[in-house]
Design a protein around this motif. Structure first.
Motif, PDB file in Angstrom:
ATOM      1  N   ILE A   1       0.833  -1.202   0.000  1.00 29.80           N
ATOM      2  CA  ILE A   1       0.000   0.000   0.000  1.00 29.80           C
ATOM      3  C   ILE A   1       0.866   1.250   0.000  1.00 29.80           C
ATOM      4  CG2 ILE A   1      -1.658   1.315   1.379  1.00 29.80           C
ATOM      5  CD1 ILE A   1      -2.743  -1.504   2.296  1.00 29.80           C
ATOM      6  N   CYS A   2       1.910   1.268   0.829  1.00 34.45           N
ATOM      7  CA  CYS A   2       2.802   2.428   0.873  1.00 34.45           C
ATOM      8  C   CYS A   2       3.568   2.592  -0.438  1.00 34.45           C
ATOM      9  CB  CYS A   2       3.780   2.291   2.029  1.00 34.45           C
ATOM     10  SG  CYS A   2       3.019   2.475   3.654  1.00 34.45           S
TER      11      CYS A   2
ATOM     12  N   LYS B   1       9.225   8.002   7.942  1.00 30.42           N
ATOM     13  CA  LYS B   1       8.204   8.999   8.265  1.00 30.42           C
ATOM     14  C   LYS B   1       7.109   9.031   7.199  1.00 30.42           C
ATOM     15  CE  LYS B   1      11.350  11.988  10.851  1.00 30.42           C
ATOM     16  NZ  LYS B   1      12.036  13.319  10.902  1.00 30.42           N
ATOM     17  N   ALA B   2       7.506   8.943   5.936  1.00 34.55           N
ATOM     18  CA  ALA B   2       6.519   8.979   4.852  1.00 34.55           C
ATOM     19  C   ALA B   2       5.597   7.773   4.913  1.00 34.55           C
ATOM     20  CB  ALA B   2       7.236   9.041   3.504  1.00 34.55           C
ATOM     21  N   ASN B   3       6.162   6.609   5.205  1.00 34.25           N
ATOM     22  CA  ASN B   3       5.340   5.397   5.307  1.00 34.25           C
ATOM     23  C   ASN B   3       4.354   5.497   6.466  1.00 34.25           C
ATOM     24  OD1 ASN B   3       6.571   4.196   3.111  1.00 34.25           O
ATOM     25  ND2 ASN B   3       7.995   2.986   4.333  1.00 34.25           N
ATOM     26  N   ALA B   4       4.812   6.052   7.593  1.00 37.49           N
ATOM     27  CA  ALA B   4       3.917   6.208   8.737  1.00 37.49           C
ATOM     28  C   ALA B   4       2.755   7.130   8.396  1.00 37.49           C
ATOM     29  CB  ALA B   4       4.694   6.745   9.940  1.00 37.49           C
ATOM     30  N   ALA B   5       3.034   8.199   7.662  1.00 35.58           N
ATOM     31  CA  ALA B   5       1.970   9.123   7.251  1.00 35.58           C
ATOM     32  C   ALA B   5       0.997   8.442   6.296  1.00 35.58           C
ATOM     33  CB  ALA B   5       2.585  10.357   6.604  1.00 35.58           C
ATOM     34  N   GLU B   6       1.536   7.635   5.394  1.00 31.43           N
ATOM     35  CA  GLU B   6       0.675   6.919   4.439  1.00 31.43           C
ATOM     36  C   GLU B   6      -0.228   5.930   5.171  1.00 31.43           C
ATOM     37  OE1 GLU B   6      -0.355   5.919   0.323  1.00 31.43           O
ATOM     38  OE2 GLU B   6       1.336   7.199   0.857  1.00 31.43           O
TER      39      GLU B   6
END
Length: 434
Positions: free
Chosen positions: A170-171, A234-239
């Motif tokens: 998904i990410c 960080k980007a994956n956590a936001a996604e």
């Protein structure tokens, strides 16, 4: 509404840093008011305590704790050590190792029960399935035995659910707000979105560098996989957070745990002799699991017929079994008497693997042949004439049960053949029901 499960293969027992991924996943879901299912390897549970990662264990208290085998890809894996002709030996070793693994998970997390078993990758074992059911675990996830519509299928005495998409996928494909992806999930009765928390911190799997094809390093002297850069973390956590928020807002999903799914399918399944004519008519039309008068596998019907031929006036469906050997089948019409059918039925124990062939008087029958003979006798026939028929159910909806992809998993050593699993998985299809 589609039942939606967030399931986490919590497995990396080689790195305390990887446990930060478990903590992050647990906290994102908690903050969004959702309970996830964290399926933990026994050795990881032991390591979390050894590392002093009580922050992770505390965060997991909000969530359901499930099981991901004792040692994951530590060789021999559960599939490897159970690939033997002697089922009893395989079963006993599963009970020994996996009960120890479950005890480690319970001791570390403080839970009293785990509700689902999850195998590593394609490391599926039919012997392990039977053992998990006998250990009291109701569910099995990441399976190849689920129905294409995600309804959940009982198989080898466990309620099976297939994985759909991973957080990594998904990410990587930025699907957190993708309408087509959400439509795909909503088309299923149950959808399991899964994640490997170690991949929230690493670019590769821990076992790819330590256990692919064998045990490459002494226990405790592992090689670390390449770490993911912090901007991507960080980007994956936001996604992921956006995904959870968008799924909550969609309105087509209800968030569940494995324990809740199992509870919805619990309850007694009682048959009476008066149910047999309708069951016989249904199976004459389609030799397949039944939904009426209750959910029934072919093995359930076989066991009920045995009970009624012995004079029982009620039958409570419960544990069922398939075959260890390929069933015999008649190749030309045969006729048997009701008396011989009753005599043969009296000698069969339904609480073990079913016989691959049954002697009825002087005639040898396959198990499906014998089942139809029993149903005819229960409906009043004094003699039964049987024609050749398929002995197994149609597995068109379950191609991976018929041809298990066990050898596709690259973690197995090259000499591993999966001989007995490949033969025996299709032979358990009589245990399937919805």
């Amino acid at each position: 509404m589609t039942n939606l499960v967030f399931s986490f293969d919590s497995e990396d027992f080689t790195s305390s840093y990887a446990a930060d991924g478990i903590l992050e996943a647990a906290e994102i879901l908690r903050e969004e008011g959702i309970r996830g299912c964290f399926c933990m390897v026994g050795l990881l549970a032991r390591q979390l305590v050894a590392w002093g990662r009580y922050d992770v264990l505390e965060a997991l208290k909000h969530h359901e704790i499930d099981f991901h085998t004792y040692g994951h890809t530590l060789h021999p894996t559960i599939c490897e050590y159970t690939d033997t002709e002697d089922f009893a030996t395989a079963y006993a070793e599963v009970m020994r190792q996996e009960s120890e693994g479950i005890a480690l998970v319970k001791a570390a997390t403080g839970v009293g029960r785990v509700y689902a078993a999850v195998p590593p990758g394609d490391d599926k074992s039919y012997a392990a399935m039977y053992a998990y059911a006998d250990m009291g675990l109701p569910c099995y996830a990441d399976t190849f035995a689920d129905h294409p519509d995600g309804r959940g299928v009982f198989f080898c005495n466990l309620l099976h659910f297939g994985y759909v998409r991973s957080w990594e996928h998904i990410c990587r494909n930025h699907l957190s707000a993708d309408r087509a992806f959400f439509d795909e999930l909503a088309a299923r009765k149950t959808a399991v979105i899964y994640n490997h928390p170690n991949r929230l911190r690493y670019d590769d799997f821990w076992d790819s560098v330590n256990y692919r094809g064998g045990n490459h390093y002494p226990f405790g002297q592992w090689k670390e996989a390449p770490r993911t850069d912090l901007e991507t973390v960080k980007a994956n956590a936001a996604e992921i957070r956006a995904l959870v928020k968008n799924l909550k807002a969609d309105g087509r999903f209800t968030f569940k745990t494995y324990a809740e799914l199992a509870a919805e399918r619990s309850g007694a399944r009682i048959l009476k002799p008066t149910d047999i004519p309708a069951i016989r008519a249904s199976l004459n039309e389609n030799f397949y699991p039944l939904t009426a008068p209750v959910s029934l596998s072919i093995s359930d019907v076989f066991a009920a017929a045995l009970a009624f031929l012995r004079g029982d006036q009620a039958f409570a469906a419960g544990r069922v079994y398939g075959f260890l050997d390929t069933p015999y089948a008649i190749t030309a019409p045969v006729t048997v008497s009701a008396a011989d059918v009753r005599t043969a039925a009296a000698a069969i124990d339904p609480q073990t693997f079913l016989p691959a062939q049954i002697a009825v008087g002087d005639t040898l029958l396959g198990p499906a042949d014998f089942l139809y003979a029993m149903l005819d006798v229960l409906c009043g026939a004094e003699t039964v004439t049987l024609s050749p028929r398929a002995q197994n159910i149609d597995l068109s909806d379950f191609p991976l049960v018929e041809n298990p992809p066990i050898l596709a998993w690259s973690v197995h050593p090259p000499e591993f053949t999966a001989k007995w699993h490949l033969k025996r998985f299709p032979l358990q299809a009589w245990t399937m029901r919805w």
